[in-house]
Design an enzyme around this catalytic site. Structure first.
Site, mmCIF file in Angstrom:
data_model
loop_
_atom_site.group_PDB
_atom_site.id
_atom_site.type_symbol
_atom_site.label_atom_id
_atom_site.label_comp_id
_atom_site.label_asym_id
_atom_site.label_seq_id
_atom_site.Cartn_x
_atom_site.Cartn_y
_atom_site.Cartn_z
ATOM 1 N N PHE B 11 98.156 70.140 113.939
ATOM 2 C CA PHE B 11 96.991 70.880 113.438
ATOM 3 C C PHE B 11 97.339 71.500 112.089
ATOM 4 O O PHE B 11 97.107 72.666 111.829
ATOM 5 C CB PHE B 11 96.575 71.942 114.478
ATOM 6 N N VAL B 14 96.041 67.912 107.708
ATOM 7 C CA VAL B 14 95.288 66.711 108.061
ATOM 8 C C VAL B 14 94.420 66.952 109.291
ATOM 9 O O VAL B 14 93.222 66.657 109.300
ATOM 10 C CB VAL B 14 96.241 65.523 108.286
ATOM 11 N N ARG B 45 103.002 72.514 117.216
ATOM 12 C CA ARG B 45 104.422 72.755 117.429
ATOM 13 C C ARG B 45 104.694 74.238 117.662
ATOM 14 O O ARG B 45 105.490 74.617 118.507
ATOM 15 C CB ARG B 45 105.192 72.296 116.179
ATOM 16 N N LYS B 127 103.269 58.034 108.850
ATOM 17 C CA LYS B 127 103.856 56.835 108.240
ATOM 18 C C LYS B 127 105.064 56.258 108.973
ATOM 19 O O LYS B 127 105.190 55.058 109.136
ATOM 20 C CB LYS B 127 104.319 57.160 106.806
ATOM 21 N N VAL B 154 98.492 55.266 104.118
ATOM 22 C CA VAL B 154 98.638 54.885 102.703
ATOM 23 C C VAL B 154 97.373 55.279 101.940
ATOM 24 O O VAL B 154 96.265 54.943 102.371
ATOM 25 C CB VAL B 154 98.868 53.356 102.565
ATOM 26 N N ALA B 156 95.761 58.091 101.648
ATOM 27 C CA ALA B 156 94.830 58.946 102.395
ATOM 28 C C ALA B 156 93.686 58.096 102.964
ATOM 29 O O ALA B 156 93.939 57.024 103.500
ATOM 30 C CB ALA B 156 94.306 60.073 101.499
ATOM 31 N N GLU B 211 105.642 69.549 98.444
ATOM 32 C CA GLU B 211 106.085 70.393 99.551
ATOM 33 C C GLU B 211 107.235 71.284 99.071
ATOM 34 O O GLU B 211 107.842 71.027 98.035
ATOM 35 C CB GLU B 211 106.610 69.522 100.696
ATOM 36 N N ASP B 222 108.812 58.515 100.568
ATOM 37 C CA ASP B 222 107.406 58.480 100.962
ATOM 38 C C ASP B 222 106.757 57.178 100.479
ATOM 39 O O ASP B 222 106.073 56.482 101.241
ATOM 40 C CB ASP B 222 106.676 59.690 100.366
ATOM 41 N N LYS B 226 105.392 53.721 102.707
ATOM 42 C CA LYS B 226 104.058 53.137 102.516
ATOM 43 C C LYS B 226 104.160 51.653 102.162
ATOM 44 O O LYS B 226 103.406 50.829 102.686
ATOM 45 C CB LYS B 226 103.303 53.905 101.431
#
Lengths: 350, 350
Positions: B11, B14, B45, B127, B154, B156, B211, B222, B226
């Site tokens: 949560f 996304v 989590r 991913k 990939v 979004a 991030e 990343d 993809k």
């Protein structure tokens, strides 16, 4: 393996491109889609009608020089006219790629109606009938549980409708902007480099881009028909009425506009814009200078492009081939596979 | 109207984007798709598990500040752990958007396997598991007649897989070239304007792109994940092995390269390239100068782009949002609608 019987209307560049792909990819199609497409009839305006319920030999018909009637099966039913084949022939899918008419009326529209009324699916690259009669044809298709697909009407086989209708499902598209005619794109490029209109047209004809009668392209009607289709299919608007559409072609572009654009490092393109206003759509087609950071700035030659404004992703842009025998023939192949496919592979995440 | 019960794993940005879209678009979804999606469980989590078979109130959960357990139904079954909900909960679709792992292993993979084994469909933006275990998960999905969709892994919600798998059905894709990471794209833009790496990173973090731990982005992992997904799904290759992949991030770009590119009016971007070689795929990820006429030259900020080389249309290019809560949440909405849709609307040509 499912046999699919196809009646092909029109055997020009598009129809031939489609047949060539079917011949080339038959193993691949059988292996991946468990389908065996067969052309059971080919109707032409000037070269006769070939009909064979067991399937016409594609290699022979592709290399035939003149009348193709003899390539049909002499023992099969005789159909004196194209209408007769559509109304009485034994087929599953009508593939329509005859010449388009600028008001959508004419034989192509009648073929589609007849086929759909018989519950046969229709795949087509023919802009006119979809631009003016999409709603009617769509309703007819729903009523008779038939498919109606027309990927090739805009940007050849570049998957405009598949991307926007399936790929963007759940989004609302409020606006679009497109460069949808390769001939104009190519000519404007030359004109911006100093060629005058006549010179640019001559060059386009030499390259095989423009038709002998280039009016549909250069006066903007081809682009306008495509914009009419996009507005109805992507944004759910009513058929645009003449007063909602303004069209300006490239045959009278002010040379000042071209020079100014060049000075500003802009590119002049024939841009179609559509905007949803209530249930209606306002459409404009006109030569428009685009700045270097515009997503449609970079379109070489016959490449077309479309930007969709969505409520979920912002702008989404798709560019690709906008014309050509193979690229447009592929649109028909794509539509054919979509008719018999889709759900299973979607579910499987392939 | 068909009720669809969704179990949401994760949560963060996304998951919240997805819930916001479901809340915003519920009328639209019901009207157009005859679907009523309900979130019956949300697993987090650090903020507990909310579970309510009759549907969780999305407005309340979106505005909740801390633990969300109390937003579940106290009379409903209790599940002590996330694993327990996945294995024992009553749902139709697992929406997985927890944190990814660079080797694909970990809880997310186990959740997906468990759900698929129970015949529940999985939609995910995660991913790692798809990059490394696509074949296994796909086989599991087929075996249990469940769906597996992952549009959001990939670019979004920009419809990469929908366009290439459905839209280009019948084509072969032999190569792709993509700019698939918005953070690197943004940072390279700044670096080419003279900022050093640290400054560019600071700026990206300020803008909310990068991030706190930016390694996944800037070291190219990343992008590589993809590319691994693209190669398997678009070109049908085996899982790429480490020796088939070369990765170079943007943290050590030679300043000379940036300067030279600027002089040549080129743009340096972190480009992923994939090429099919037999059943294998060669993947490279590295900072690459692109000329002004390259289709991926013009990508502002977080916009991503992908060029596919096809045997039918030549190059096809798709650009659009590559990140963001709404754009990635939309990927889950899109996948959800695809699971329950597709065939009917395709056939109808909508």
């Amino acid at each position: 393996v499912l046999k699919v019987r196809i009646l092909l209307m029109g055997f020009g560049n598009v129809g031939r491109g489609f047949c060539r792909l079917l011949a080339e990819k038959s193993d691949y199609i059988e292996r991946h889609w468990r389908l065996e497409p067969r052309i059971v009839g080919i109707c032409t305006r000037t070269r006769g009608i070939a009909y064979d319920p067991s399937g016409i030999d594609l290699d022979r018909v592709l290399s035939a020089k003149d009348n193709i009637e003899s390539l049909g099966n002499p023992g099969s039913p005789r159909f004196p006219t194209q209408e007769d084949v559509v109304a009485g022939g034994d087929y599953d899918v009508l593939a329509e790629c005859t010449v388009t008419s600028t008001d959508g009326r004419g034989p192509a529209l009648e073929y589609m109606k007849e086929a759909l009324s018989r519950g046969k699916s229709v795949i087509t690259t023919n802009k006119g009938p979809i631009a003016f009669f999409y709603k009617n044809l769509h309703e007819l298709a729903c009523r008779h549980r038939a498919g109606l697909l027309f990927e090739g009407t805009v940007m050849a086989g570049t998957p405009v409708f598949s991307t926007s209708v399936n790929g963007l499902a759940g989004s609302r598209i409020s606006r679009f902007e497109g460069v949808l005619n390769g001939t104009c794109n190519y000519m404007l490029g030359l004109m911006q480099s100093g060629a005058d209109y006549d010179k640019a047209l001559e060059q386009a004809q030499k390259q095989g881009f423009a038709e002998a009668d280039p009016a549909m392209d250069v006066e903007g009607m081809d682009t306008a028909l495509k914009a009419m289709i996009l507005s109805q299919v992507l944004m759910g608007t009513d058929v645009p009425r003449p007063e909602d559409i303004s069209i300006q072609g490239i045959s009278h572009v002010d040379p000042e506009v071209l020079l100014d654009a060049k000075d500003n490092n802009e590119q002049v393109r024939l841009v179609a814009r559509g905007e949803k206003v209530g249930e209606k759509c306002r459409i404009s087609v006109k030569p428009t200078p685009l700045a270097a950071d515009h997503p449609l700035y970079n379109l070489p030659g016959a490449v077309n492009g479309l930007v969709l404004s969505t409520d979920t992703l912002g702008p989404v842009c798709l560019t690709g081939a906008g014309a050509g025998s193979k690229a447009t023939g592929f649109a028909l192949l794509h539509d054919l596979l979509s008719l018999y496919d889709s759900r299973e592979r979607c579910r499987k995440g392939m």
